[in-house]
Design an enzyme around this catalytic site. Sequence first.
Site, short mmCIF file in Angstrom:
data_model
loop_
_atom_site.label_atom_id
_atom_site.label_comp_id
_atom_site.label_asym_id
_atom_site.label_seq_id
_atom_site.Cartn_x
_atom_site.Cartn_y
_atom_site.Cartn_z
N ASP A 1 35.67 41.80 36.62
CA ASP A 1 35.16 40.72 35.81
C ASP A 1 34.80 39.57 36.76
O ASP A 1 35.28 39.52 37.89
CB ASP A 1 36.27 40.29 34.82
CG ASP A 1 35.93 38.99 34.14
OD1 ASP A 1 34.82 38.88 33.58
OD2 ASP A 1 36.78 38.07 34.18
N ASP B 1 34.10 35.63 35.85
CA ASP B 1 34.71 34.30 35.60
C ASP B 1 36.20 34.42 35.31
O ASP B 1 36.62 35.17 34.43
CB ASP B 1 34.01 33.62 34.43
CG ASP B 1 32.51 33.45 34.67
OD1 ASP B 1 32.10 33.39 35.85
OD2 ASP B 1 31.75 33.40 33.68
MG LIG Z 1 36.87 36.45 32.77
#
Ligand SMILES: [Mg+2]
Length: 196
Positions: free
Chosen positions: A18, A20
Amino acid sequence: MPDTSKSNLKPNAALFLDRDGTVNIDTGYIDSPEKLQLIPGAAEAIARVNQAGVPVIIVTNQSGIARGMYTEQTLKEIHHRMDELLQEADAHVDAYYHCPHHTEGIVPAYQQACKCRKPEPGMFLTAAAEMNIDLSKSVMIGDKRSDLEAGLNAGCAAILVRTGNGVKTERALDSSLKSNISVENSLVNAIENWLK
Ligand SMILES: [Mg+2]
Ligand SMILES: [Zn+2]
């Protein structure tokens, strides 16, 4: 095509990340390259995976595009900035996959339900086909429930990190999901243990 021949332990494995809250600090919708700040140690940890010959693939929901907050072009510039920041630690991402969609978007082209928005596994399946990846040997690391579910839906292992939304996510985990994942303090710890 990345060279995975050096990785004897995990042939055709990939590391899915992932973005952010996992690689960079989650400051809300990142809508310009200037807002990108890496989580301390993340670049060095990614460099270790690069050295192991395992492809590193970012899979990121970017509904801000559907919401008209920024464009595909801006996202490219943001990822170019991420490449620059990683390069300072001799680290790199092999591929970025993003989902620009959202059912509540305001940009008609992206206002739709799709098979790529996590927890759907679409980005993983596309990456596996394009990069010859064995999803059953791969791992997904993220800070939200949708990251864990997407990884598991794709047939990968899943690791929750306590950066970004991770602490909140961990508190809300039900026991059935918790028993299928592992939890680490940060990307640094997660990668260290995965490479062992
Ligand atoms: Mg995230
Ligand atoms: Zn999508």
